[in-house]
Design a protein around this motif. Structure first.
Motif, short mmCIF file in Angstrom:
data_model
loop_
_atom_site.label_atom_id
_atom_site.label_comp_id
_atom_site.label_asym_id
_atom_site.label_seq_id
_atom_site.Cartn_x
_atom_site.Cartn_y
_atom_site.Cartn_z
N THR A 38 0.94 -1.23 -0.04
CA THR A 38 0.18 -0.01 -0.11
C THR A 38 0.96 1.12 0.07
O THR A 38 1.84 1.38 0.82
N TYR A 39 0.73 2.08 -0.85
CA TYR A 39 1.30 3.31 -0.98
C TYR A 39 0.37 4.37 -0.03
O TYR A 39 1.13 5.38 0.63
N GLN A 54 -8.72 9.86 -7.38
CA GLN A 54 -7.98 9.92 -8.67
C GLN A 54 -6.41 10.70 -8.31
O GLN A 54 -5.38 10.27 -8.92
N LYS A 55 -6.36 11.65 -7.32
CA LYS A 55 -5.09 12.10 -7.06
C LYS A 55 -4.19 11.30 -6.52
O LYS A 55 -2.96 11.11 -6.71
N ALA A 56 -4.62 10.49 -5.64
CA ALA A 56 -3.99 9.23 -5.01
C ALA A 56 -3.42 8.13 -6.04
O ALA A 56 -2.12 7.84 -5.93
N LEU A 57 -4.30 7.87 -6.94
CA LEU A 57 -3.77 7.03 -7.99
C LEU A 57 -2.92 7.56 -8.89
O LEU A 57 -1.78 7.08 -9.11
N ASP A 58 -2.87 8.79 -9.17
CA ASP A 58 -1.93 9.72 -9.85
C ASP A 58 -0.64 9.74 -9.30
O ASP A 58 0.63 9.80 -10.23
N SER A 59 -0.33 9.84 -8.03
CA SER A 59 0.63 9.91 -7.43
C SER A 59 1.37 8.74 -6.95
O SER A 59 2.26 8.61 -6.29
N CYS A 60 0.49 7.85 -7.00
CA CYS A 60 0.85 6.47 -6.31
C CYS A 60 2.49 6.00 -7.09
O CYS A 60 2.45 6.04 -8.42
N ALA A 61 3.24 5.29 -6.28
CA ALA A 61 4.50 4.74 -7.04
C ALA A 61 4.00 3.45 -7.62
O ALA A 61 3.10 2.67 -7.35
N LYS A 62 4.88 3.34 -8.75
CA LYS A 62 4.58 2.05 -9.52
C LYS A 62 4.86 0.98 -8.88
O LYS A 62 5.69 0.69 -7.99
N GLY A 63 4.05 -0.23 -9.01
CA GLY A 63 4.24 -1.54 -8.42
C GLY A 63 3.39 -1.44 -6.95
O GLY A 63 3.44 -2.34 -6.34
N GLU A 64 2.93 -0.29 -6.56
CA GLU A 64 2.10 -0.33 -5.35
C GLU A 64 0.78 0.14 -5.57
O GLU A 64 0.21 0.19 -6.53
N VAL A 66 -3.19 1.88 -4.07
CA VAL A 66 -3.92 3.11 -3.39
C VAL A 66 -5.13 2.00 -2.56
O VAL A 66 -5.89 1.58 -3.29
N ALA A 67 -5.02 2.16 -1.47
CA ALA A 67 -6.15 1.17 -0.47
C ALA A 67 -7.16 2.42 -0.14
O ALA A 67 -6.92 3.39 0.37
N LEU A 68 -8.45 1.83 -0.43
CA LEU A 68 -9.52 2.47 0.12
C LEU A 68 -9.91 1.52 1.28
O LEU A 68 -10.20 0.41 1.43
N SER A 69 -9.66 2.13 2.57
CA SER A 69 -9.50 1.14 3.80
C SER A 69 -10.68 1.28 4.47
O SER A 69 -10.89 0.40 5.37
N SER A 70 -11.72 2.36 4.55
CA SER A 70 -12.66 2.20 5.22
C SER A 70 -13.88 2.92 4.64
O SER A 70 -13.71 4.25 4.44
#
Ligand SMILES: *[C@@H]1O[C@H](CO)[C@@H](O)[C@H](O)[C@H]1NC(C)=O
Ligand SMILES: *[C@@H]1O[C@H](CO)[C@@H](O)[C@H](O)[C@H]1NC(C)=O
Ligand SMILES: *[C@@H]1O[C@H](CO)[C@@H](O)[C@H](O)[C@H]1NC(C)=O
Ligand SMILES: *[C@@H]1O[C@H](CO)[C@@H](O)[C@H](O)[C@H]1NC(C)=O
Ligand SMILES: *[C@@H]1O[C@H](CO)[C@@H](O)[C@H](O)[C@H]1NC(C)=O
Ligand SMILES: *[C@@H]1O[C@H](CO)[C@@H](O)[C@H](O)[C@H]1NC(C)=O
Length: 413
Positions: A38-39, A54-64, A66-70
């Motif tokens: 999880t990034y 979308q912002k979290a996905l766009d800034s997420c490191a490759k190979g990791e 974005v978790a929607l956690s609750s």
């Protein structure tokens, strides 16, 4: 049903199958996927979370990932970038906001019923990506049965209204993957798609594992899992409950080949479908360890004379079919279209197939020169089963000694 001797990929039975046994599958060695690191984790706000996700996905490191956690997330269309994954944790739901404006492609056609073709964006798109995925035990809800914002009707009612006018409406797909490589969809539950649930088009390396599609109430055009013009595909350990094709292998855009479909349960839709609708054709597909219950079609291959082409080297192995109206339906003239193409189905192998209840069994070949060529080994149907057959060559024995017991391990019991 005995599910004992089959190993799916070692088709040990027919001469024809033996020749191809090595390639009638996904050529990759596919193991159970692992959830990426999880990034970033997000909590639902209760409001529109599109921008934050979308912002979290766009800034997420490759190979990791974005978790929607609750919580329950509400979002418009999302794009998962190359190398990035979306993880929807157990207990979490990601809901598609049912506002046609959000999915519009810029011409105000999404949410209307007057147009053919793609008029809406998908809820989740993975396009031109490599190594992306969707993971987690949470749910992605397309809200196909909810009233659309600004309308009195739902996406599904829109489909019905369009049908009355003779138009096949193209609502948003729940997940659209195209022109990509090494894409994984693992464990997620997909429900209530406005249109088909999960479609992978022209994708090389596509793994769908442990996925649940659970949409018992939709109207039409709600296919479960579709691989269109894709290669090196595995669809395994999945449960698909829908009202249209449960699992589809299509060649609408490119050749479909080297595909393994195994250990799946199909409930209530139109079964295992191969649709050959282009010059490219479908080949080297194996379906293994599958139960089909309470469906309209069971095993189906269809094509037509306008666009059809070759379907070859297909294996159905260790399949159980129960309470299905059309258990086996191979039709080269499905749409009754005139044309100069010769749809040809050959090297279609049935091994250890049990059909527990009666229904329509149809083999409709093209002509004496292009018969459907089927091999049957250990195929069991109920007593007094009648087959409607045109232009077909059937090798092997067909036994009408099917027991009337449930399907067992992979079945509804
Ligand atoms: C199919 O089922 C049989 C019997 O349960 C099992 O031995 C075999 O490993 C399964 N095949 C796959 C590909 O999982
Ligand atoms: C399919 O996978 C095999 C084995 O990894 C690989 O050699 C082949 O290039 C892949 N095919 C495509 C079309 O990517
Ligand atoms: C593939 O995705 C791109 C980007 O979303 C889109 O423009 C294109 O129409 C898609 N093609 C198909 C066949 O879905
Ligand atoms: C197909 O051709 C036949 C014979 O020429 C004709 O009777 C029929 O109407 C045509 N069907 C369609 C759908 O064009
Ligand atoms: C066989 O061909 C005839 C003539 O084209 C057609 O009417 C009939 O429906 C076909 N049978 C099947 C099983 O499709
Ligand atoms: C099996 O046979 C019994 C008795 O004829 C019948 O009631 C039942 O519906 C049958 N079950 C199936 C799965 O066909």
């Amino acid at each position: 049903m005995k599910l004992s001797f089959s190993s799916c990929f070692l088709a040990i039975f027919m001469i024809t199958a033996l020749i191809h046994a090595g390639t009638t599958r996904d050529l990759r060695n596919v193991a159970e996927p692992k959830i990426p690191k999880t990034y970033a984790s997000l909590k639902a706000t209760g409001a529109d979370d599109t921008a934050a996700i979308q912002k979290a996905l766009d800034s997420c490191a490759k190979g990791e990932a974005v978790a929607l956690s609750s919580g329950i997330f509400h979002s418009g269309p999302l794009n998962i970038p190359s190398g990035v994954s979306l993880l929807v944790d157990s207990g979490v739901t990601l809901k598609a906001i049912p506002d046609p404006k959000l999915y519009d492609l810029g011409d105000n056609r999404c949410g209307t019923i007057n147009y053919y073709g793609t008029v809406c964006k998908a809820f989740i798109t993975i396009s031109n990506a490599k190594g992306s995925g969707i993971y987690g035990k949470g749910t992605i809800d397309g809200q196909g049965g909810e009233k659309m914002i600004g309308y009195d009707i739902s996406w599904w009612t829109l489909t019905v209204n369009a049908d009355v006018k003779g138009i096949a409406v193209r609502n948003p797909l729940l997940v659209n993957i195209n022109d990509s490589e090494d894409i994984t969809v693992y464990q997620i539950t997909l429900i209530n798609s406005p249109f088909h649930h999960l479609v992978g088009t022209r994708t090389k390396g596509f793994t769908v594992w442990g996925v649940t599609v659970n949409t018992p109430h939709a109207t039409r055009y709600n296919d479960g899992i579709v691989a269109d013009g894709s290669q090196n595909v595995t669809i395994a350990f999945s449960n698909v409950f829908t009202q249209s094709d449960n699992i589809g292998v299509w060649s609408l855009n490119a050749p479909a080949k080297q595909i393994s479909v195994y250990n799946n349960n199909l409930i209530s839709g139109s079964g295992l479908t191969i649709w050959s609708a282009t010059l490219y054709g479908v080949s080297e597909v194996s379906f293994c360890n599958i139960t089909l219950s309470n469906l309209y079609y069971g095993i189906r291959i269809f094509s037509d004379k306008q666009k059809g082409r070759l379907v070859s080297n297909i294996i159905y192995d260790n399949i159980c079919i129960i309470n299905v109206l059309n258990p086996i339906n191979l039709d080269t003239d499905f749409f009754h279209l005139n044309g100069s193409r010769t749809p040809e189905f050959r090297d279609i192998n049935f091994n250890n197939v049990w059909v527990k209840t009666g229904g329509n069994f149809i083999l409709n070949g093209n002509s004496d020169s292009y018969p459907i060529q089927v091999s049957m080994n250990d195929v069991h149907v109920p007593k007094d089963t009648v087959w409607s057959v045109n232009y077909s060559k059937i090798k092997g024995k067909l036994l009408d000694d099917s027991d009337n017991k449930s399907c067992g391990q992979f079945g509804i019991n």
